[in-house]
Scaffold this motif. Structure first.
Motif, PDB file in Angstrom:
ATOM      1  N   GLU A   8      30.369  49.403  53.809  1.00 43.77           N
ATOM      2  CA  GLU A   8      30.744  50.738  53.323  1.00 43.77           C
ATOM      3  C   GLU A   8      31.986  51.175  54.103  1.00 43.77           C
ATOM      4  OE1 GLU A   8      30.108  54.281  51.031  1.00 43.77           O
ATOM      5  OE2 GLU A   8      28.630  52.683  51.084  1.00 43.77           O
ATOM      6  N   ILE A   9      33.049  51.507  53.381  1.00 36.31           N
ATOM      7  CA  ILE A   9      34.304  51.926  54.008  1.00 36.31           C
ATOM      8  C   ILE A   9      34.604  53.361  53.597  1.00 36.31           C
ATOM      9  CG2 ILE A   9      36.788  51.494  54.153  1.00 36.31           C
ATOM     10  CD1 ILE A   9      36.205  48.543  53.738  1.00 36.31           C
ATOM     11  N   LYS A  10      34.953  54.181  54.581  1.00 38.88           N
ATOM     12  CA  LYS A  10      35.228  55.601  54.321  1.00 38.88           C
ATOM     13  C   LYS A  10      36.652  55.792  53.814  1.00 38.88           C
ATOM     14  CE  LYS A  10      31.971  57.054  57.810  1.00 38.88           C
ATOM     15  NZ  LYS A  10      31.874  57.007  59.257  1.00 38.88           N
ATOM     16  N   ALA A  11      36.918  55.247  52.646  1.00 36.58           N
ATOM     17  CA  ALA A  11      38.210  55.395  51.970  1.00 36.58           C
ATOM     18  C   ALA A  11      37.939  55.127  50.500  1.00 36.58           C
ATOM     19  CB  ALA A  11      39.226  54.402  52.523  1.00 36.58           C
ATOM     20  N   ASP A  12      38.741  55.711  49.614  1.00 40.09           N
ATOM     21  CA  ASP A  12      38.479  55.500  48.199  1.00 40.09           C
ATOM     22  C   ASP A  12      38.912  54.091  47.778  1.00 40.09           C
ATOM     23  OD1 ASP A  12      41.244  55.533  47.155  1.00 40.09           O
ATOM     24  OD2 ASP A  12      41.197  57.660  47.649  1.00 40.09           O
ATOM     25  N   PRO A  13      38.378  53.590  46.655  1.00 35.34           N
ATOM     26  CA  PRO A  13      38.684  52.218  46.226  1.00 35.34           C
ATOM     27  C   PRO A  13      40.177  51.925  46.093  1.00 35.34           C
ATOM     28  CG  PRO A  13      36.819  53.049  44.980  1.00 35.34           C
ATOM     29  CD  PRO A  13      37.353  54.201  45.791  1.00 35.34           C
ATOM     30  N   ALA A  14      40.980  52.907  45.674  1.00 40.38           N
ATOM     31  CA  ALA A  14      42.427  52.684  45.539  1.00 40.38           C
ATOM     32  C   ALA A  14      43.062  52.395  46.903  1.00 40.38           C
ATOM     33  CB  ALA A  14      43.094  53.894  44.885  1.00 40.38           C
ATOM     34  N   GLY A  83      47.808  20.476  61.709  1.00 38.85           N
ATOM     35  CA  GLY A  83      48.250  19.232  62.341  1.00 38.85           C
ATOM     36  C   GLY A  83      47.078  18.294  62.568  1.00 38.85           C
ATOM     37  N   ALA A  84      46.980  17.765  63.800  1.00 41.73           N
ATOM     38  CA  ALA A  84      45.932  16.799  64.127  1.00 41.73           C
ATOM     39  C   ALA A  84      44.533  17.401  64.031  1.00 41.73           C
ATOM     40  CB  ALA A  84      46.154  16.251  65.533  1.00 41.73           C
ATOM     41  N   ALA A  85      44.437  18.738  64.129  1.00 45.03           N
ATOM     42  CA  ALA A  85      43.132  19.397  64.065  1.00 45.03           C
ATOM     43  C   ALA A  85      42.529  19.305  62.671  1.00 45.03           C
ATOM     44  CB  ALA A  85      43.241  20.854  64.476  1.00 45.03           C
ATOM     45  N   GLY A  86      43.376  19.149  61.655  1.00 45.83           N
ATOM     46  CA  GLY A  86      42.869  19.050  60.287  1.00 45.83           C
ATOM     47  C   GLY A  86      43.329  20.215  59.439  1.00 45.83           C
ATOM     48  N   PHE A  87      42.481  20.571  58.496  1.00 46.10           N
ATOM     49  CA  PHE A  87      42.854  21.655  57.592  1.00 46.10           C
ATOM     50  C   PHE A  87      41.679  22.592  57.408  1.00 46.10           C
ATOM     51  CE2 PHE A  87      40.766  18.697  54.737  1.00 46.10           C
ATOM     52  CZ  PHE A  87      40.055  19.512  53.886  1.00 46.10           C
ATOM     53  N   ALA A  88      42.002  23.793  56.947  1.00 45.07           N
ATOM     54  CA  ALA A  88      40.975  24.772  56.600  1.00 45.07           C
ATOM     55  C   ALA A  88      41.399  25.424  55.294  1.00 45.07           C
ATOM     56  CB  ALA A  88      40.844  25.825  57.699  1.00 45.07           C
ATOM     57  N   LYS A  89      40.453  25.643  54.417  1.00 39.99           N
ATOM     58  CA  LYS A  89      40.755  26.399  53.207  1.00 39.99           C
ATOM     59  C   LYS A  89      39.527  27.163  52.791  1.00 39.99           C
ATOM     60  CE  LYS A  89      40.422  22.572  49.875  1.00 39.99           C
ATOM     61  NZ  LYS A  89      41.181  21.932  48.811  1.00 39.99           N
ATOM     62  N   GLY A  90      39.781  28.259  52.131  1.00 42.13           N
ATOM     63  CA  GLY A  90      38.665  29.081  51.712  1.00 42.13           C
ATOM     64  C   GLY A  90      39.144  30.243  50.877  1.00 42.13           C
ATOM     65  N   GLY A  91      38.190  31.019  50.461  1.00 45.25           N
ATOM     66  CA  GLY A  91      38.524  32.163  49.640  1.00 45.25           C
ATOM     67  C   GLY A  91      37.441  33.213  49.721  1.00 45.25           C
ATOM     68  N   ALA A  92      37.804  34.390  49.258  1.00 44.59           N
ATOM     69  CA  ALA A  92      36.849  35.490  49.216  1.00 44.59           C
ATOM     70  C   ALA A  92      37.025  36.230  47.901  1.00 44.59           C
ATOM     71  CB  ALA A  92      37.076  36.442  50.386  1.00 44.59           C
ATOM     72  N   SER A  93      35.926  36.387  47.176  1.00 50.40           N
ATOM     73  CA  SER A  93      35.914  37.245  45.991  1.00 50.40           C
ATOM     74  C   SER A  93      35.461  38.616  46.467  1.00 50.40           C
ATOM     75  CB  SER A  93      34.937  36.714  44.945  1.00 50.40           C
ATOM     76  OG  SER A  93      35.384  35.478  44.471  1.00 50.40           O
ATOM     77  N   VAL A  94      36.298  39.610  46.241  1.00 48.99           N
ATOM     78  CA  VAL A  94      36.037  40.954  46.752  1.00 48.99           C
ATOM     79  C   VAL A  94      35.870  41.899  45.574  1.00 48.99           C
ATOM     80  CG1 VAL A  94      36.954  42.836  48.165  1.00 48.99           C
ATOM     81  CG2 VAL A  94      37.453  40.465  48.781  1.00 48.99           C
ATOM     82  N   THR A  95      34.793  42.684  45.591  1.00 46.16           N
ATOM     83  CA  THR A  95      34.602  43.715  44.564  1.00 46.16           C
ATOM     84  C   THR A  95      34.494  45.067  45.254  1.00 46.16           C
ATOM     85  OG1 THR A  95      32.210  43.375  44.538  1.00 46.16           O
ATOM     86  CG2 THR A  95      33.484  42.180  42.899  1.00 46.16           C
ATOM     87  N   LEU A  96      35.082  46.058  44.630  1.00 47.16           N
ATOM     88  CA  LEU A  96      35.094  47.422  45.164  1.00 47.16           C
ATOM     89  C   LEU A  96      34.397  48.337  44.173  1.00 47.16           C
ATOM     90  CD1 LEU A  96      38.895  47.508  46.082  1.00 47.16           C
ATOM     91  CD2 LEU A  96      37.007  46.880  47.579  1.00 47.16           C
ATOM     92  N   SER A  97      33.528  49.183  44.675  1.00 51.15           N
ATOM     93  CA  SER A  97      32.881  50.170  43.808  1.00 51.15           C
ATOM     94  C   SER A  97      32.718  51.460  44.602  1.00 51.15           C
ATOM     95  CB  SER A  97      31.529  49.652  43.311  1.00 51.15           C
ATOM     96  OG  SER A  97      30.696  49.304  44.391  1.00 51.15           O
ATOM     97  N   PRO A  98      32.673  52.605  43.904  1.00 49.38           N
ATOM     98  CA  PRO A  98      32.500  53.870  44.617  1.00 49.38           C
ATOM     99  C   PRO A  98      31.204  53.850  45.425  1.00 49.38           C
ATOM    100  CG  PRO A  98      33.118  54.257  42.333  1.00 49.38           C
ATOM    101  CD  PRO A  98      32.817  52.791  42.463  1.00 49.38           C
ATOM    102  N   GLY A  99      31.295  54.265  46.687  1.00 40.70           N
ATOM    103  CA  GLY A  99      30.123  54.308  47.549  1.00 40.70           C
ATOM    104  C   GLY A  99      29.339  55.593  47.348  1.00 40.70           C
ATOM    105  N   GLU A 100      28.116  55.609  47.844  1.00 36.30           N
ATOM    106  CA  GLU A 100      27.252  56.782  47.697  1.00 36.30           C
ATOM    107  C   GLU A 100      27.776  57.983  48.482  1.00 36.30           C
ATOM    108  OE1 GLU A 100      23.143  55.927  48.466  1.00 36.30           O
ATOM    109  OE2 GLU A 100      23.227  54.084  47.291  1.00 36.30           O
ATOM    110  N   SER A 101      28.450  57.738  49.600  1.00 37.03           N
ATOM    111  CA  SER A 101      28.923  58.843  50.439  1.00 37.03           C
ATOM    112  C   SER A 101      30.391  59.181  50.159  1.00 37.03           C
ATOM    113  CB  SER A 101      28.725  58.500  51.906  1.00 37.03           C
ATOM    114  OG  SER A 101      29.478  57.346  52.234  1.00 37.03           O
ATOM    115  N   GLY A 102      30.898  58.781  49.009  1.00 37.46           N
ATOM    116  CA  GLY A 102      32.264  59.115  48.634  1.00 37.46           C
ATOM    117  C   GLY A 102      33.297  58.084  49.045  1.00 37.46           C
TER     118      GLY A 102
END
Length: 175
Positions: A8-14, A83-102
């Motif tokens: 929950e983040i205290k900021a509007d979805p925009a 480099g020698a350590a290798g590689f990393a890859k990934g992703g995040a699907s993020v959804t935003l919706s109005p929270g109960e506390s505004g």
């Protein structure tokens, strides 16, 4: 490795959506970021230094944004070579919706993969590191939008109600 969580983040979805597309905010949110340039349309170039167990590496790679639905959702995908350590890859699907506390209820599904020396560290270590990175990213995002969290007043004051003194100040009677 896959994981999901909500916050929950205290900021509007925009505001949250805009922050996720801002290169300065992204740089502040991705732990270990040395450099991040670009824009949401063309993608970002990033340099990130991370230590995973005994392996420390500088990853150079790209971050792309897709599935952009303004103020509702987006997908962040990143890929880096260390480099020698290798590689990393990934992703995040993020959804935003109005929270109960505004504010905004931010939900995310993260998937991460590693190869090279990093993959030899073992899945438990890698999974723990990936979870820590995702949690730290979204905690940093929340702090960017809400400001730093304040410690409770009781912790700020010493036992006598005055200012809290460091251990050296208490020993010398100063501070």
């Amino acid at each position: 490795m896959q994981m999901s969580d909500t916050r929950e983040i205290k900021a509007d979805p925009a505001e949250v959506y805009g922050a996720l597309l801002d290169p300065d905010v992204l740089k502040a949110c991705v732990p270990g970021t040395q450099e991040l340039t670009g824009n949401p349309d063309d993608g970002y170039e990033a340099t990130v230094v991370q230590k995973v167990g005994p392996v420390k590496a500088t990853f150079k790679g790209t971050v792309t944004m897709s599935d952009l639905v303004e103020n509702e959702r987006l997908t962040i995908a990143g890929e880096g070579k260390g480099g020698a350590a290798g590689f990393a890859k990934g992703g995040a699907s993020v959804t935003l919706s109005p929270g109960e506390s505004g504010g905004t209820l931010l939900a995310y599904d993260v998937e991460a993969k590693v190869g090279g020396k990093l993959a030899q560290l073992g899945s438990r270590l890698i999974d723990g590191f990936a979870k820590k990175m995702a949690d730290q990213f979204f905690a940093n995002l929340q702090e960017q939008l809400e400001g730093p969290t304040e410690a409770p007043a009781a912790e700020e004051a010493g036992e006598d109600g005055g200012e809290k003194k460091g251990w050296l100040g208490r020993l010398t009677g100063r501070g």
